[in-house]
Design a protein around this motif. Sequence first.
Motif, PDB file in Angstrom:
ATOM      1  N   GLY A   1       0.810  -1.183   0.005  1.00  0.00           N
ATOM      2  CA  GLY A   1      -0.017   0.155   0.009  1.00  0.00           C
ATOM      3  C   GLY A   1       0.997   1.332  -0.093  1.00  0.00           C
ATOM      4  O   GLY A   1       1.835   1.312   0.770  1.00  0.00           O
ATOM      5  N   THR A   2       0.301   2.147  -0.916  1.00  0.00           N
ATOM      6  CA  THR A   2       1.256   3.512  -0.970  1.00  0.00           C
ATOM      7  C   THR A   2       0.267   4.646  -1.107  1.00  0.00           C
ATOM      8  O   THR A   2      -0.910   4.554  -1.347  1.00  0.00           O
TER       9      THR A   2
ATOM     10  N   ASP B   1      12.584 -13.636  -7.460  1.00  0.00           N
ATOM     11  CA  ASP B   1      11.408 -14.111  -8.115  1.00  0.00           C
ATOM     12  C   ASP B   1      10.211 -13.303  -7.899  1.00  0.00           C
ATOM     13  O   ASP B   1       9.083 -13.562  -8.431  1.00  0.00           O
ATOM     14  N   LEU B   2      10.185 -12.333  -7.137  1.00  0.00           N
ATOM     15  CA  LEU B   2       9.098 -11.599  -6.329  1.00  0.00           C
ATOM     16  C   LEU B   2       8.773 -10.506  -7.396  1.00  0.00           C
ATOM     17  O   LEU B   2       9.683  -9.769  -7.785  1.00  0.00           O
ATOM     18  N   LYS B   3       7.501 -10.219  -7.703  1.00  0.00           N
ATOM     19  CA  LYS B   3       7.216  -8.904  -8.511  1.00  0.00           C
ATOM     20  C   LYS B   3       6.389  -7.957  -7.241  1.00  0.00           C
ATOM     21  O   LYS B   3       5.927  -8.893  -6.027  1.00  0.00           O
ATOM     22  N   VAL B   4       6.350  -6.758  -7.515  1.00  0.00           N
ATOM     23  CA  VAL B   4       5.510  -5.879  -6.622  1.00  0.00           C
ATOM     24  C   VAL B   4       4.647  -5.111  -7.337  1.00  0.00           C
ATOM     25  O   VAL B   4       4.661  -4.465  -8.214  1.00  0.00           O
ATOM     26  N   ARG B   5       3.503  -5.124  -6.788  1.00  0.00           N
ATOM     27  CA  ARG B   5       2.356  -4.495  -7.212  1.00  0.00           C
ATOM     28  C   ARG B   5       1.909  -3.559  -5.792  1.00  0.00           C
ATOM     29  O   ARG B   5       2.192  -3.737  -4.797  1.00  0.00           O
ATOM     30  N   PHE B   6       1.321  -2.173  -6.297  1.00  0.00           N
ATOM     31  CA  PHE B   6       1.023  -1.304  -5.411  1.00  0.00           C
ATOM     32  C   PHE B   6      -0.517  -1.155  -5.481  1.00  0.00           C
ATOM     33  O   PHE B   6      -1.174  -1.124  -6.399  1.00  0.00           O
ATOM     34  N   ARG B   7      -1.044  -0.590  -4.255  1.00  0.00           N
ATOM     35  CA  ARG B   7      -2.480  -0.214  -4.259  1.00  0.00           C
ATOM     36  C   ARG B   7      -2.414   1.282  -3.581  1.00  0.00           C
ATOM     37  O   ARG B   7      -1.934   1.355  -2.336  1.00  0.00           O
ATOM     38  N   SER B   8      -2.876   2.150  -4.064  1.00  0.00           N
ATOM     39  CA  SER B   8      -3.018   3.490  -3.474  1.00  0.00           C
ATOM     40  C   SER B   8      -4.186   3.729  -2.691  1.00  0.00           C
ATOM     41  O   SER B   8      -5.176   3.549  -3.175  1.00  0.00           O
ATOM     42  N   LEU B   9      -3.941   3.894  -1.374  1.00  0.00           N
ATOM     43  CA  LEU B   9      -5.112   4.211  -0.329  1.00  0.00           C
ATOM     44  C   LEU B   9      -4.661   5.105   0.628  1.00  0.00           C
ATOM     45  O   LEU B   9      -3.577   5.715   0.640  1.00  0.00           O
TER      46      LEU B   9
ATOM     47  N   VAL C   1      -3.121   0.746   6.729  1.00  0.00           N
ATOM     48  CA  VAL C   1      -2.842   0.321   8.003  1.00  0.00           C
ATOM     49  C   VAL C   1      -3.829  -0.937   8.110  1.00  0.00           C
ATOM     50  O   VAL C   1      -3.367  -2.148   8.633  1.00  0.00           O
ATOM     51  N   GLU C   2      -5.104  -0.762   8.002  1.00  0.00           N
ATOM     52  CA  GLU C   2      -6.067  -1.873   8.065  1.00  0.00           C
ATOM     53  C   GLU C   2      -5.815  -2.984   7.251  1.00  0.00           C
ATOM     54  O   GLU C   2      -6.064  -4.230   7.784  1.00  0.00           O
ATOM     55  N   GLN C   3      -5.431  -2.663   6.051  1.00  0.00           N
ATOM     56  CA  GLN C   3      -5.293  -3.917   5.113  1.00  0.00           C
ATOM     57  C   GLN C   3      -4.092  -4.438   5.284  1.00  0.00           C
ATOM     58  O   GLN C   3      -4.111  -5.861   4.953  1.00  0.00           O
ATOM     59  N   VAL C   4      -3.063  -4.016   6.062  1.00  0.00           N
ATOM     60  CA  VAL C   4      -1.946  -4.883   6.591  1.00  0.00           C
ATOM     61  C   VAL C   4      -2.224  -5.753   7.798  1.00  0.00           C
ATOM     62  O   VAL C   4      -1.910  -6.931   7.865  1.00  0.00           O
ATOM     63  N   ARG C   5      -3.061  -5.095   8.458  1.00  0.00           N
ATOM     64  CA  ARG C   5      -3.560  -5.924   9.856  1.00  0.00           C
ATOM     65  C   ARG C   5      -4.484  -7.250   9.243  1.00  0.00           C
ATOM     66  O   ARG C   5      -4.479  -8.246   9.812  1.00  0.00           O
ATOM     67  N   THR C   6      -5.238  -7.002   8.107  1.00  0.00           N
ATOM     68  CA  THR C   6      -6.082  -8.230   7.769  1.00  0.00           C
ATOM     69  C   THR C   6      -5.213  -9.077   6.698  1.00  0.00           C
ATOM     70  O   THR C   6      -5.895 -10.204   6.450  1.00  0.00           O
ATOM     71  N   GLY C   7      -4.029  -8.773   6.421  1.00  0.00           N
ATOM     72  CA  GLY C   7      -3.366  -9.486   5.386  1.00  0.00           C
ATOM     73  C   GLY C   7      -3.627  -9.285   3.961  1.00  0.00           C
ATOM     74  O   GLY C   7      -3.175  -9.941   3.004  1.00  0.00           O
ATOM     75  N   GLU C   8      -4.370  -8.346   3.632  1.00  0.00           N
ATOM     76  CA  GLU C   8      -4.925  -7.936   2.303  1.00  0.00           C
ATOM     77  C   GLU C   8      -3.723  -7.247   1.669  1.00  0.00           C
ATOM     78  O   GLU C   8      -3.387  -7.593   0.495  1.00  0.00           O
ATOM     79  N   LEU C   9      -2.836  -6.556   2.541  1.00  0.00           N
ATOM     80  CA  LEU C   9      -1.418  -6.119   1.992  1.00  0.00           C
ATOM     81  C   LEU C   9      -0.540  -6.814   2.590  1.00  0.00           C
ATOM     82  O   LEU C   9      -0.417  -7.271   3.804  1.00  0.00           O
ATOM     83  N   ASP C  10       0.775  -7.182   1.925  1.00  0.00           N
ATOM     84  CA  ASP C  10       2.078  -7.441   2.370  1.00  0.00           C
ATOM     85  C   ASP C  10       2.480  -6.283   3.192  1.00  0.00           C
ATOM     86  O   ASP C  10       3.528  -6.879   4.220  1.00  0.00           O
ATOM     87  N   GLY C  11       2.454  -5.325   3.088  1.00  0.00           N
ATOM     88  CA  GLY C  11       3.230  -4.131   3.660  1.00  0.00           C
ATOM     89  C   GLY C  11       2.565  -2.867   2.873  1.00  0.00           C
ATOM     90  O   GLY C  11       1.898  -2.647   2.098  1.00  0.00           O
ATOM     91  N   ALA C  12       3.068  -1.834   3.878  1.00  0.00           N
ATOM     92  CA  ALA C  12       2.379  -0.455   3.627  1.00  0.00           C
ATOM     93  C   ALA C  12       3.409   0.665   3.680  1.00  0.00           C
ATOM     94  O   ALA C  12       4.059   0.727   5.021  1.00  0.00           O
ATOM     95  N   PHE C  13       3.546   1.653   2.892  1.00  0.00           N
ATOM     96  CA  PHE C  13       4.553   2.733   3.241  1.00  0.00           C
ATOM     97  C   PHE C  13       3.685   3.821   4.095  1.00  0.00           C
ATOM     98  O   PHE C  13       2.461   4.199   3.646  1.00  0.00           O
ATOM     99  N   LEU C  14       4.422   4.273   5.250  1.00  0.00           N
ATOM    100  CA  LEU C  14       3.786   5.201   5.909  1.00  0.00           C
ATOM    101  C   LEU C  14       4.832   6.286   6.280  1.00  0.00           C
ATOM    102  O   LEU C  14       5.959   6.063   6.688  1.00  0.00           O
ATOM    103  N   ARG C  15       4.394   7.562   6.164  1.00  0.00           N
ATOM    104  CA  ARG C  15       5.249   8.588   6.614  1.00  0.00           C
ATOM    105  C   ARG C  15       4.832   9.106   7.861  1.00  0.00           C
ATOM    106  O   ARG C  15       3.792   9.210   8.535  1.00  0.00           O
ATOM    107  N   GLY C  16       6.025   9.804   8.535  1.00  0.00           N
ATOM    108  CA  GLY C  16       5.847  10.313   9.880  1.00  0.00           C
ATOM    109  C   GLY C  16       5.125   9.519  11.087  1.00  0.00           C
ATOM    110  O   GLY C  16       4.624  10.027  12.003  1.00  0.00           O
ATOM    111  N   VAL C  17       5.390   8.226  11.096  1.00  0.00           N
ATOM    112  CA  VAL C  17       4.747   7.385  12.014  1.00  0.00           C
ATOM    113  C   VAL C  17       5.786   6.412  12.601  1.00  0.00           C
ATOM    114  O   VAL C  17       6.626   5.931  12.270  1.00  0.00           O
TER     115      VAL C  17
END
Length: 301
Positions: free
Chosen positions: A96-97, A118-126, A132-148
């Motif tokens: 997530g970005t 062998d890994l590719k990366v896709r992004f979801r703009s949110l 944060v919520e989608q990382v918690r639920t496992g929908e995202l593997d990770g998320a970029f966060l500023r200032g946290v």
Amino acid sequence: MEIRQLQYFVMVAEELHFGRAAERLHIVQSTVSQQVRRLERDLGVNLFDRTSRTVALSAAGRRLLPRARAVLAAGDALAAEARTLAAPLGDTLLLGTGSGLGSRLDVFLDAVAGHGPDLKVRFRSLEREQRVEQVRTGELDGAFLRGVTTVPGLRLLRLWEDRLVAALPAAHRLAELPAVPLGRLGDLPLRIVPRERNPMLYDLIVGACAEAGFRPILGQPFTTRNDTLVELATGEGAWTVLYAANAATVVTRRIVLREFAGPGLGVPVRLAVRPDARPERLGPLVAACRTACVQLAGAPA
């Protein structure tokens, strides 16, 4: 006691009719009746009060129904987790970005490729809360966060610091300087997002102004990057801040971007991940973050 017997018990409790429960279960009524009787014998209680015309939960049935549902729910969760573990890992990380990662994103992607070829990366703009919520639920593997600095339940991996620069009209006298002392912007209105939209950035800038000896004059709120810069370019006497990584998006000669004199201003960027993520997915992300941190910040993670 068998799981299917609990399923039959719950279904009859919902329908209060053995025939309708059998229809929902796609089996014959006699099987439902037989298995519920066996469950009652195993438990030593009557789950239903039966007459020739009606079926009702007994007192014991009402007490045991929530527990039966909990057992079934736990079984469903166990099966779902097993399916996840048995499934192929896949070769795509979903991150997530927001906006403004700019050229730093290339460094991160190169680092991922180096640690997970062998890994590719896709992004979801949110929005941040959605990330944060989608990382918690496992929908995202990770998320970029500023200032946290902390997020309950998530692990934050250090990445880099996003440097801030001043954007101001090219016609302003300060545009001639290679770097702008923050204290000399006190007489120029500041366009910044309202605090409720981005308290971290708002507090950082207003606090830095206070340290520089002035309280900023707040102009019109910062809306979108494009709209705000267009308004500055067309003659509005004001200044704003941008992430240096977004400098390439400013293409008009009527706007200049200047570093802040002195130590400058920056916002830390981190990658949020679940601490219980599968090692095959978490490992490349952790390693990539360390590599990107070393390359961009010049310090070990």
